[in-house]
Design a protein around this motif. Structure first.
Motif, PDB file in Angstrom:
ATOM      1  N   ALA A 207      60.100  78.668  48.184  1.00 28.13           N
ATOM      2  CA  ALA A 207      59.635  78.725  49.576  1.00 28.13           C
ATOM      3  C   ALA A 207      60.706  78.256  50.553  1.00 28.13           C
ATOM      4  CB  ALA A 207      58.379  77.869  49.740  1.00 28.13           C
ATOM      5  N   LEU A 208      61.680  77.518  50.046  1.00 28.11           N
ATOM      6  CA  LEU A 208      62.755  76.986  50.885  1.00 28.11           C
ATOM      7  C   LEU A 208      63.800  78.079  51.083  1.00 28.11           C
ATOM      8  CD1 LEU A 208      63.496  74.185  52.139  1.00 28.11           C
ATOM      9  CD2 LEU A 208      64.912  73.804  50.123  1.00 28.11           C
ATOM     10  N   THR A 209      64.059  78.449  52.341  1.00 31.99           N
ATOM     11  CA  THR A 209      64.976  79.544  52.635  1.00 31.99           C
ATOM     12  C   THR A 209      66.143  79.073  53.498  1.00 31.99           C
ATOM     13  OG1 THR A 209      63.671  80.179  54.585  1.00 31.99           O
ATOM     14  CG2 THR A 209      63.131  81.263  52.498  1.00 31.99           C
ATOM     15  N   SER A 210      67.117  79.940  53.651  1.00 33.11           N
ATOM     16  CA  SER A 210      68.311  79.620  54.432  1.00 33.11           C
ATOM     17  C   SER A 210      67.923  79.244  55.858  1.00 33.11           C
ATOM     18  CB  SER A 210      69.247  80.834  54.445  1.00 33.11           C
ATOM     19  OG  SER A 210      70.369  80.582  55.244  1.00 33.11           O
ATOM     20  N   GLY A 211      68.499  78.167  56.369  1.00 32.74           N
ATOM     21  CA  GLY A 211      68.208  77.731  57.730  1.00 32.74           C
ATOM     22  C   GLY A 211      67.101  76.710  57.820  1.00 32.74           C
ATOM     23  N   ASP A 212      66.364  76.513  56.731  1.00 29.52           N
ATOM     24  CA  ASP A 212      65.303  75.500  56.724  1.00 29.52           C
ATOM     25  C   ASP A 212      65.906  74.098  56.648  1.00 29.52           C
ATOM     26  OD1 ASP A 212      63.398  77.501  56.727  1.00 29.52           O
ATOM     27  OD2 ASP A 212      62.925  77.315  54.590  1.00 29.52           O
ATOM     28  N   VAL A 213      65.176  73.147  57.203  1.00 31.76           N
ATOM     29  CA  VAL A 213      65.533  71.727  57.096  1.00 31.76           C
ATOM     30  C   VAL A 213      64.493  71.053  56.207  1.00 31.76           C
ATOM     31  CG1 VAL A 213      65.759  69.542  58.337  1.00 31.76           C
ATOM     32  CG2 VAL A 213      66.616  71.655  59.368  1.00 31.76           C
ATOM     33  N   LEU A 214      64.948  70.261  55.259  1.00 31.19           N
ATOM     34  CA  LEU A 214      64.039  69.529  54.385  1.00 31.19           C
ATOM     35  C   LEU A 214      63.931  68.081  54.840  1.00 31.19           C
ATOM     36  CD1 LEU A 214      62.378  69.722  51.640  1.00 31.19           C
ATOM     37  CD2 LEU A 214      64.372  68.595  50.609  1.00 31.19           C
ATOM     38  N   ILE A 215      62.702  67.625  55.100  1.00 33.18           N
ATOM     39  CA  ILE A 215      62.452  66.206  55.336  1.00 33.18           C
ATOM     40  C   ILE A 215      61.839  65.644  54.069  1.00 33.18           C
ATOM     41  CG2 ILE A 215      61.198  64.473  56.662  1.00 33.18           C
ATOM     42  CD1 ILE A 215      61.321  66.259  59.078  1.00 33.18           C
ATOM     43  N   ALA A 216      62.571  64.757  53.406  1.00 36.70           N
ATOM     44  CA  ALA A 216      62.139  64.185  52.131  1.00 36.70           C
ATOM     45  C   ALA A 216      61.641  62.764  52.356  1.00 36.70           C
ATOM     46  CB  ALA A 216      63.296  64.197  51.141  1.00 36.70           C
ATOM     47  N   ILE A 217      60.404  62.497  51.974  1.00 38.94           N
ATOM     48  CA  ILE A 217      59.787  61.201  52.204  1.00 38.94           C
ATOM     49  C   ILE A 217      59.667  60.427  50.896  1.00 38.94           C
ATOM     50  CG2 ILE A 217      57.775  59.983  53.119  1.00 38.94           C
ATOM     51  CD1 ILE A 217      57.073  62.544  54.673  1.00 38.94           C
ATOM     52  N   SER A 218      60.240  59.247  50.868  1.00 39.99           N
ATOM     53  CA  SER A 218      60.097  58.342  49.725  1.00 39.99           C
ATOM     54  C   SER A 218      60.298  56.930  50.226  1.00 39.99           C
ATOM     55  CB  SER A 218      61.117  58.652  48.627  1.00 39.99           C
ATOM     56  OG  SER A 218      61.131  57.636  47.633  1.00 39.99           O
TER      57      SER A 218
ATOM     58  N   ASP B 199      55.665  70.255  42.413  1.00 46.14           N
ATOM     59  CA  ASP B 199      55.487  71.709  42.355  1.00 46.14           C
ATOM     60  C   ASP B 199      56.799  72.433  42.673  1.00 46.14           C
ATOM     61  OD1 ASP B 199      52.828  71.396  41.726  1.00 46.14           O
ATOM     62  OD2 ASP B 199      52.118  71.672  43.784  1.00 46.14           O
ATOM     63  N   ALA B 200      57.581  71.844  43.571  1.00 48.40           N
ATOM     64  CA  ALA B 200      58.854  72.459  43.943  1.00 48.40           C
ATOM     65  C   ALA B 200      59.791  72.586  42.751  1.00 48.40           C
ATOM     66  CB  ALA B 200      59.530  71.642  45.043  1.00 48.40           C
ATOM     67  N   LEU B 201      59.685  71.637  41.828  1.00 47.40           N
ATOM     68  CA  LEU B 201      60.544  71.659  40.643  1.00 47.40           C
ATOM     69  C   LEU B 201      60.041  72.624  39.583  1.00 47.40           C
ATOM     70  CD1 LEU B 201      61.295  67.841  40.304  1.00 47.40           C
ATOM     71  CD2 LEU B 201      62.684  69.618  41.400  1.00 47.40           C
ATOM     72  N   HIS B 202      58.885  73.231  39.838  1.00 47.13           N
ATOM     73  CA  HIS B 202      58.317  74.200  38.902  1.00 47.13           C
ATOM     74  C   HIS B 202      58.107  75.545  39.590  1.00 47.13           C
ATOM     75  CE1 HIS B 202      57.631  71.359  35.584  1.00 47.13           C
ATOM     76  NE2 HIS B 202      57.490  70.474  36.555  1.00 47.13           N
TER      77      HIS B 202
ATOM     78  N   THR C 288      62.269  57.946  44.327  1.00 43.06           N
ATOM     79  CA  THR C 288      61.302  58.806  43.647  1.00 43.06           C
ATOM     80  C   THR C 288      62.037  59.991  43.025  1.00 43.06           C
ATOM     81  OG1 THR C 288      59.662  58.188  45.322  1.00 43.06           O
ATOM     82  CG2 THR C 288      59.138  60.068  43.899  1.00 43.06           C
ATOM     83  N   ALA C 289      61.954  60.117  41.713  1.00 42.04           N
ATOM     84  CA  ALA C 289      62.779  61.089  40.983  1.00 42.04           C
ATOM     85  C   ALA C 289      62.586  62.520  41.473  1.00 42.04           C
ATOM     86  CB  ALA C 289      62.476  60.999  39.488  1.00 42.04           C
ATOM     87  N   GLU C 290      61.321  62.937  41.632  1.00 44.82           N
ATOM     88  CA  GLU C 290      61.058  64.315  42.023  1.00 44.82           C
ATOM     89  C   GLU C 290      61.537  64.604  43.441  1.00 44.82           C
ATOM     90  OE1 GLU C 290      57.793  63.067  39.108  1.00 44.82           O
ATOM     91  OE2 GLU C 290      58.904  62.175  40.788  1.00 44.82           O
ATOM     92  N   VAL C 291      61.383  63.628  44.331  1.00 40.77           N
ATOM     93  CA  VAL C 291      61.828  63.804  45.716  1.00 40.77           C
ATOM     94  C   VAL C 291      63.353  63.904  45.764  1.00 40.77           C
ATOM     95  CG1 VAL C 291      61.876  62.773  48.021  1.00 40.77           C
ATOM     96  CG2 VAL C 291      59.794  62.649  46.641  1.00 40.77           C
ATOM     97  N   ASN C 292      64.014  63.059  45.020  1.00 39.27           N
ATOM     98  CA  ASN C 292      65.476  63.121  44.962  1.00 39.27           C
ATOM     99  C   ASN C 292      65.955  64.439  44.363  1.00 39.27           C
ATOM    100  OD1 ASN C 292      67.133  60.674  45.832  1.00 39.27           O
ATOM    101  ND2 ASN C 292      65.406  59.706  44.811  1.00 39.27           N
ATOM    102  N   ALA C 293      65.248  64.935  43.364  1.00 42.58           N
ATOM    103  CA  ALA C 293      65.651  66.181  42.717  1.00 42.58           C
ATOM    104  C   ALA C 293      65.561  67.361  43.673  1.00 42.58           C
ATOM    105  CB  ALA C 293      64.788  66.429  41.475  1.00 42.58           C
ATOM    106  N   ILE C 294      64.455  67.464  44.437  1.00 43.83           N
ATOM    107  CA  ILE C 294      64.332  68.586  45.367  1.00 43.83           C
ATOM    108  C   ILE C 294      65.305  68.431  46.533  1.00 43.83           C
ATOM    109  CG2 ILE C 294      62.362  67.571  46.610  1.00 43.83           C
ATOM    110  CD1 ILE C 294      63.096  71.325  46.034  1.00 43.83           C
ATOM    111  N   ALA C 295      65.580  67.191  46.941  1.00 42.70           N
ATOM    112  CA  ALA C 295      66.556  66.971  48.005  1.00 42.70           C
ATOM    113  C   ALA C 295      67.949  67.421  47.564  1.00 42.70           C
ATOM    114  CB  ALA C 295      66.574  65.499  48.406  1.00 42.70           C
TER     115      ALA C 295
END
Length: 198
Positions: A88-99, A80-83, A104-111
């Motif tokens: 929803a991701l704003t300045s100062g946020d930290v992303l925890i990407a789980i794979s 959904d993030a890629l669409h 995982t292509a979509e996880v790598n893309a959003i990361a």
């Protein structure tokens, strides 16, 4: 009556496999968790969790645990993030990407997208040499020998370790910030948990 000996042996094996993996994870926890903790503590925004499949379901649980224990967090589905939902991701946020695989292509893309926007990225993966791990600011390694199911295929050990990593993060942040039972109660006005803290 059916002979359940084989089934129960598999159940016992599954639990023992996961227990062994958790014990190994605990041995490296301090070094494994510290870089991620430092990033989250220094951040000024939300902790955003992303993942797909079983990793996504576990990620939603981690986000809920963090939010209820003093670390504002939400789950962002990688596809959904890629669409559009990446807004929803704003300045100062930290992303925890789980794979689990780290590939995982979509996880790598959003990361990669988050990194390009200046957000810090923490990977939770079993493969420290994966694309996701290499592109992240910190890696929580959930390396393990085998999944717990009889086929060594279903996400079992991997999801247990990921949940444990999330619980460890939440506990560490609670202790660091002095989060109290009263603080917990404010976030649980309904149900038995809320009553237990009042």
């Amino acid at each position: 009556m059916a002979d359940l000996s084989k089934a129960l042996a598999a159940a016992t094996s599954a639990l023992n496999t996961e227990i062994a993996a958790l014990n190994n994870f605990a041995k490296t926890l301090e070094a494994n968790l510290k870089p991620a903790l430092e990033i989250i503590i220094e951040s000024k925004g939300h902790v955003v969790i992303t993942g797909l499949g079983k990793s996504g379901l576990v990620g939603a649980k981690i986000a809920a645990t963090l939010s209820s224990t003093g670390t504002p967090s939400f789950f962002l589905h990688s596809a959904d993030a890629l669409h559009g939902d990446s807004g929803a991701l704003t300045s100062g946020d930290v992303l925890i990407a789980i794979s689990n695989s780290g590939e995982t292509a979509e996880v790598n893309a959003i990361a990669k997208m988050a990194k390009s926007w200046g957000n810090s990225v923490i990977a939770i993966t079993k493969n420290s040499n994966s694309s996701l791990a290499k592109s992240s600011d910190a890696v929580i390694s959930i390396a393990f020998d085998k999944e717990a199911d009889p086929l060594n295929l279903a996400p079992t050990t991997s999801t247990t370790l990921t949940i444990a990593a999330g619980d460890a993060l939440a506990s560490a942040l609670m202790a660091h910030r002095g989060f109290t039972s009263q603080d917990f109660g404010k976030r649980h006005p309904g149900g038995a948990l809320g009553k237990a803290t009042n």
